[in-house]
Design an enzyme around this catalytic site. Sequence first.
Site, mmCIF file in Angstrom:
data_model
loop_
_atom_site.group_PDB
_atom_site.id
_atom_site.type_symbol
_atom_site.label_atom_id
_atom_site.label_comp_id
_atom_site.label_asym_id
_atom_site.label_seq_id
_atom_site.Cartn_x
_atom_site.Cartn_y
_atom_site.Cartn_z
ATOM 1 N N LYS A 145 -10.651 -0.801 10.424
ATOM 2 C CA LYS A 145 -10.839 -2.062 9.330
ATOM 3 C C LYS A 145 -11.182 -3.127 10.416
ATOM 4 O O LYS A 145 -11.525 -4.145 9.658
ATOM 5 C CB LYS A 145 -9.380 -2.333 8.666
ATOM 6 C CG LYS A 145 -9.108 -0.972 7.894
ATOM 7 C CD LYS A 145 -7.846 -1.311 6.751
ATOM 8 C CE LYS A 145 -7.322 -0.072 6.131
ATOM 9 N NZ LYS A 145 -8.091 0.371 5.174
ATOM 10 N N HIS A 178 0.943 -1.189 0.051
ATOM 11 C CA HIS A 178 0.040 0.069 -0.088
ATOM 12 C C HIS A 178 1.107 1.388 -0.108
ATOM 13 O O HIS A 178 2.185 1.318 0.511
ATOM 14 C CB HIS A 178 -0.736 -0.151 1.298
ATOM 15 C CG HIS A 178 -1.740 1.137 1.471
ATOM 16 N ND1 HIS A 178 -1.576 2.219 1.913
ATOM 17 C CD2 HIS A 178 -3.172 0.989 1.085
ATOM 18 C CE1 HIS A 178 -2.711 2.919 1.953
ATOM 19 N NE2 HIS A 178 -3.894 2.182 1.376
ATOM 20 N N GLN A 185 -4.722 -5.081 6.964
ATOM 21 C CA GLN A 185 -5.707 -6.013 6.367
ATOM 22 C C GLN A 185 -5.542 -7.314 6.890
ATOM 23 O O GLN A 185 -6.577 -8.113 6.591
ATOM 24 C CB GLN A 185 -5.445 -6.163 4.686
ATOM 25 C CG GLN A 185 -5.581 -4.837 3.984
ATOM 26 C CD GLN A 185 -7.091 -4.028 4.112
ATOM 27 O OE1 GLN A 185 -8.348 -4.865 4.309
ATOM 28 N NE2 GLN A 185 -7.330 -3.059 3.752
ATOM 29 N N ASP A 202 3.155 -4.732 8.088
ATOM 30 C CA ASP A 202 1.722 -3.828 7.686
ATOM 31 C C ASP A 202 0.522 -4.914 7.816
ATOM 32 O O ASP A 202 0.199 -5.586 6.838
ATOM 33 C CB ASP A 202 1.740 -3.159 6.466
ATOM 34 C CG ASP A 202 0.213 -2.512 6.138
ATOM 35 O OD1 ASP A 202 -0.588 -2.841 6.703
ATOM 36 O OD2 ASP A 202 0.146 -1.897 4.955
ATOM 37 N N CYS A 219 -4.789 2.772 -3.797
ATOM 38 C CA CYS A 219 -3.679 3.276 -3.125
ATOM 39 C C CYS A 219 -2.460 2.217 -3.284
ATOM 40 O O CYS A 219 -1.561 2.052 -2.399
ATOM 41 C CB CYS A 219 -3.525 3.491 -1.371
ATOM 42 S SG CYS A 219 -4.938 4.881 -1.054
HETATM 43 N N1 PMP Z 1 -1.936 -0.886 4.551
HETATM 44 C C1 PMP Z 1 -2.753 -1.716 3.908
HETATM 45 C C2 PMP Z 1 -2.544 -2.667 3.451
HETATM 46 C C3 PMP Z 1 -4.263 -0.893 3.872
HETATM 47 O O1 PMP Z 1 -5.165 -1.587 3.317
HETATM 48 C C4 PMP Z 1 -4.133 0.212 4.299
HETATM 49 C C5 PMP Z 1 -5.791 0.948 4.253
HETATM 50 N N2 PMP Z 1 -6.209 0.860 2.987
HETATM 51 C C6 PMP Z 1 -3.285 1.221 5.067
HETATM 52 C C7 PMP Z 1 -2.020 0.251 4.877
HETATM 53 C C8 PMP Z 1 -3.559 2.370 5.611
HETATM 54 O O2 PMP Z 1 -4.354 2.319 6.569
HETATM 55 P P1 PMP Z 1 -4.964 3.584 7.255
HETATM 56 O O3 PMP Z 1 -5.529 4.405 6.062
HETATM 57 O O4 PMP Z 1 -6.115 3.075 8.118
HETATM 58 O O5 PMP Z 1 -3.953 4.357 7.884
#
Ligand code: PMP
Length: 417
Positions: A237, A134, A214, A211, A375
């Site tokens: 999430k 991401h 998910q 990270d 993203c």
């Molecule tokens: N890493 C992953 C794999 C994500 O899916 C996301 C959110 N789409 C993020 C990081 C960023 O998370 P947040 O927007 O809650 O900071």
Amino acid sequence: MQPRIEPDSTTGTIDIEQIRQDFPALHQQVRGKPLTYLDNAATSQKPKQVIEALSRYYSYQNSNIHRGVYYLSEQATAAYEAARVKAQRFLNAANPAEVVFVRGTTEAINLVASSYGRLVLQPGDEVVISAMEHHSNIVPWQLLCESVGANLRVAPIDTSGTLIISEYEKLLGPRVKIVALVHVSNSLGTINDVKHLVGLAKEQSAVVLIDGAQAAPHMPIDVQDIGCDFYTVSGHKMYGPTGIGVLYGRIELLETMPPYQGGGEMIRSVTFEKTTYAPPPAKFEAGTPHIAGAIGMGVAIEYLEQLGWDFVREQERVLLEYALERLATVPGLQVIGSAESRASVISFTVDGIHAHDIGTIVDQEGVAIRTGHHCTQPIMDFFGVPATARASFAFYNTVEEVDTLTKALMEAREVFG
Ligand code: PMP
């Protein structure tokens, strides 16, 4: 307050309709149709237990924490710190001081890059990430590498969306100080074998961040078993509030790291000449935190614990399999990402229809899916598509909702011929 989830007394199974009753957002009409919410990877809906905890906090407990000697502040402090212990348990961290409350995964990664990264990285050193990250696990490392003269290396994926482990291993050398990898890809659904990947990085003495944005909503996380140094989650999430998340950091590292932000709460003593800092986690929680958010996230953790991972995983496995089967019947639909081990996330394209048009058409049927690059622009580039549509499932989704999505996609096909 306990979530109202009890297995059916005669069959022993959990009634999905009973669970759905906990989620007010699922029971509404949008565009004149019942809402079919399939954008759980972007953010999940919240059970009333979480919503009520927020309301209760603001109605009766609201006060600033750690500083007050009066009743309300003591109550709020105790609830905030109890949430930290719940997060510790959720991640199986060894010590509550290893749980730093942050805004979410994005802030957690920025914290590590700014604090730990600047502490250890020398010009010519390397940071390794993967091609399925991401943006929030790419850009902070780019910023860091640019500022210290280090190099960012990217481990490639194959066309199934699986990390090529032999290539990853080749990148791991003595110059690699930090490895940062996603546990579950938000656009491909790929589940990485993070324990194995961490083990390989550890052979080269790299520090590893995972990270887990998910992963945490879908599977039990054990940071000690994984062996990582940092692990990040986003509360929103995993059925908790927005604006709250956790950075897990190994205590030995958190202790050596400089603060990320300065201000109240994170100090031991301040004079104009010199400031000394509080020990972790306070050192990394400058200012008034998201008290209600942490409490709400604690309730979301309890909710998941009460549901049990066996139920969550089985329900999502059924939904994923059924959705893959049904989507395969839509003419011209291609699923992007087919890793062997995958979470309940499906990215797809439909020949001749832009992803945004797919999203807009199914929205007319009340179906909420995400469209765009999610993203993860490098993943889109790799697969040679500008965007995908993405349906992502939570345990509260139903096979009937998969049918609604499939029907809406069939209609989109008809609109575009
Ligand atoms: N890493 C992953 C794999 C994500 O899916 C996301 C959110 N789409 C993020 C990081 C960023 O998370 P947040 O927007 O809650 O900071």
